[in-house]
Design an enzyme around this catalytic site. Structure first.
Site, short mmCIF file in Angstrom:
data_model
loop_
_atom_site.label_atom_id
_atom_site.label_comp_id
_atom_site.label_asym_id
_atom_site.label_seq_id
_atom_site.Cartn_x
_atom_site.Cartn_y
_atom_site.Cartn_z
N CYS A 417 2.67 -9.29 0.29
CA CYS A 417 1.77 -8.37 0.97
C CYS A 417 0.30 -8.66 0.65
CB CYS A 417 2.12 -6.94 0.65
SG CYS A 417 2.02 -6.51 -1.11
N HIS A 461 2.34 -2.03 -2.68
CA HIS A 461 2.03 -2.66 -1.39
C HIS A 461 0.52 -2.72 -1.20
CE1 HIS A 461 3.06 -4.08 2.55
NE2 HIS A 461 2.41 -3.12 3.16
N ASP A 477 -1.46 -2.96 9.01
CA ASP A 477 -0.61 -3.57 7.98
C ASP A 477 -0.15 -4.94 8.46
OD1 ASP A 477 1.04 -4.24 5.93
OD2 ASP A 477 2.19 -2.37 5.93
#
Length: 678
Positions: A417, A461, A477
């Site tokens: 991520c 994250h 995202d």
């Protein structure tokens, strides 16, 4: 020199050392090694004194030892007014007291210190294992106190039995005080260890940081909702915003952290937020991180004391989270709000900041977007499409060099991520769109039985936010473009083959063990809700349920009635337990006879046999001798000869006779019956 009666019983010495060891054992991992060795040496020296091989040290030696220990504490900690040196000072007190452990008073002081050291366990942790161990410590220390009474009291069964009985009697009073005692703040503040290693999400991000967090299944957040629960795709628990980039490392930047002068609103937001509409109310229980930032969804407000909001939609605690901390939050999804302010010049420049050089291919690619006249949303869609077409989501990305963004976007195209969020924000900034990286946790495991969301370390994250004119900051995202199942189903399903692959015992792959782990977390959750977080608000709510109205009179009655019942119960228990085992009927009848004789002025002596007692009565009270001999003969036949007729005769005689009516008794039974013993 202490009196002989005040000297410490030798049999109780081991109990004192056992109590010290029990109280210090959890501290051994936190204390400097020299304190542990010094305590062990002091115990050894005192045992040698007990065996007669050495003498207790003199005053000069004691003063030298005190000076050395004070110097050792100063060198080990460098400061005095903090939690760790104060606990170490208690441990050193144990050590020094062992060098003059002579009298019962010395033992009492040493064991009193042991209670304090056992209590310091709960400064660090308030979990169930610590509570159980703390209870064991109290039992052992109380048994050590009981062992100071003498030789027989030092026997393990007797000392532990007395300790358990005393503590069992104290339990009702403890529960009552737990419910009614006011929840006051501390009268003094002891600074915690500020040098301790922080856990969880850090205040900066480099490639590989979140990959390391994915290897831990340690619980981080437990979130209970009052009302609707957000969908998995909306469960973004933001904690930090990274705006500065030096070519490899993303960080908050100067002036963001309140410890560096960052602005925090401690009394709520200045702008108004709608009282109705799609919003979330929830209570977060956060584990210790040694950092001040807390985690919540976007646009949060907290009414919890000591919690404030920042200008970049985060909440923080006034001090670091050194232990488990609970706070209330209300969150408004951004799309429901219309109070969008323009981005000021400073924030505009900060969120466009890039290093002077490096990553030339990414800069050239972004310049193409800028030259084509695309707006922010169109540029974002192009970048996300690029991610979706060519990239792989993996927990084991290859290492990156100096131009990490170029190497990731146009080389390895494999990442976690932080790789996707960092490269996306760099590209958007290079294209002229204000952007920033947000770090926190995403998702969580829903626990049906207790209805709370469990967020673990591997849910860490990183995602991005871009500024869109008229709409403000919008979440993007990039990971969702590559691996949408990570956002929808969690890391465990998105990276099933790689997830926790290095674990010695992969609990998530063993159904029963995974279930037991979840059950244990639910037990801890109930423990924290019912015991650890029992604050003044919960106390008032409970008292209102029990009393209806919390008034001084009702509160006094609520305290007095259980205390009175407990005292009556203790008195009854002492009465019946003090009577010992139930005696045979003949012995009980004879004791009744002895009590009557005592009232008549001649008491049976301890250990005096019935026949000897009868002879003494003949000498001291000749008028009572015939009656006493008759009753004694009947008792001996009933008790030793097991003659039922003699027992009946003994009962009949006692029913008809009393010392004051001795003459009438003799006239009634007759001299012949007395002589024959009928």
């Amino acid at each position: 020199m202490a009196n002989q009666s005040e000297l410490l019983p030798r049999e109780s010495l081991l109990w004192i050392f056992a109590a010290q060891f029990a109280a210090l054992l959890p501290q051994f991992a936190l204390l400097p090694l020299w304190i542990v060795c010094a305590w062990a040496f002091a115990v050894y020296w005192r045992l040698e004194v007990f065996r007669g091989r050495r003498d207790l040290p003199g005053r000069a030696v004691k003063l030298l030892v005190v000076a050395l220990t004070v110097g050792g504490l100063a060198l080990s900690y460098g400061r005095w007014f903090a939690l760790e040196p104060m606990v170490a000072l208690l441990a050193v007190s144990f050590t020094l007291k062992n060098l003059e452990l002579v009298s019962r008073r010395d033992a009492f002081l040493s064991l009193l210190l042991a209670y304090f050291v056992a209590a310091t366990l709960f400064v660090y942790e308030q979990t169930i294992p610590y509570a159980l161990y703390g209870t064991i410590c109290v039992v052992v220390i109380t048994a050590a106190l009981a062992a100071q009474l003498g030789h027989f009291s030092a026997r393990p069964r007797r000392a532990l039995g007395l300790s358990l009985r005393l503590l069992a009697q104290a339990v009702p009073l403890m529960l009552l005080l737990f419910i009614v005692m006011p929840r006051l703040g501390p009268l003094w503040a002891v600074p915690q260890n500020k040098s301790g290693a922080s856990t969880g999400v850090s205040d900066s991000m480099t490639p590989g940081d979140f990959t390391r967090l994915s290897k831990s299944d340690k619980p981080v957040l437990r979130i209970a909702f009052d009302g609707p629960v957000p969908a998995p795709e909306q469960r973004y628990w933001r904690g930090l915003v990274y705006s500065d980039f030096d070519g490899r490392r993303w960080s908050q930047g100067f002036g963001v952290d309140p410890r560096e002068g960052g602005v925090v609103r401690w009394s709520g937001r200045e702008q108004s937020l709608p009282e109705v509409g799609p919003r979330y109310r929830y209570r977060v229980i956060q584990e210790s991180t040694n950092n001040p930032w807390l985690f919540a969804m976007a646009r949060p407000i907290s009414d919890t004391r000591g919690v404030g909001e920042t200008s970049d939609d985060r909440i923080i605690k006034r001090g670091p989270v050194y232990s488990r901390f609970a706070y209330e939050v209300r969150s408004w999804p951004r799309e429901t709000l219309t109070d969008v302010r323009e981005l000021d010049d400073f924030q505009h420049r900060r969120n466009l900041q890039l290093p002077r050089g490096g990553n030339p291919r990414t800069r050239a690619w972004a310049d193409e977007f800028r030259a084509s006249g695309l707006d922010a949303e169109e540029i974002s869609a192009r970048v996300l499409k690029f991610f979706n077409r060519s990239f792989t989501y993996t927990l084991k990305p290859p290492a990156l060099g100096v131009d990490s963004i170029d190497e990731f976007l146009f080389g390895s195209q494999q990442g976690f991520c932080e790789h996707f969020a960092g490269s996306y924000v760099f590209t958007m900034r290079a294209a002229g769109v204000p952007a920033r990286v947000v770090a926190g946790y995403q998702g969580g495991e829903w626990v049906d039985q207790e209805e709370y969301l469990l967020v673990r370390e591997y849910d860490a994250h990183a995602w991005a936010e871009i500024w869109i004119a008229g709409r403000g900051w919008q979440r993007v995202d990039p990971t969702a473009a590559v691996s949408p199942e990570r956002i929808r189903d969690g890391l465990q399903n998105a990276a099933a083959e790689e997830f926790m692959a290095d674990s010695l015992l992969p609990l998530h792959r063993i159904g029963i063990l995974n279930r037991l782990r979840l059950e244990w977390d639910m037990v801890n959750y109930r423990w924290y809700q019912a015991v650890v977080s029992f604050d003044s608000d919960k106390q008032q709510n409970l008292l209102k349920k029990l009393l209806g109205e919390v008034s001084p009179l009702r509160l006094a009655a609520f305290i007095a009635v259980p205390v009175a019942l407990a005292l009556i119960g203790i008195l009854l228990w002492l009465w019946f337990s003090g009577r010992g085992r139930r005696l045979p009927p003949a012995s009980r009848l004879y004791q009744k006879f002895c009590r009557r004789m005592a009232r008549a002025g001649i008491a049976r002596r301890p250990g005096e046999a019935p026949r000897d007692f009868a002879r003494r009565v003949r000498v001291e009270k000749p008028a009572l001798a015939p009656m006493v001999e008759l009753i004694t003969a009947a008792f001996e036949k009933a008790a030793y000869g097991e003659d039922p007729a003699a027992q009946k005769q003994l009962r009949r005689l006692l029913r008809q006779w009393s010392p004051g009516a001795n003459f009438m008794f003799l006239k009634t039974v007759g001299a012949g019956r007395i002589a024959t013993g009928e």
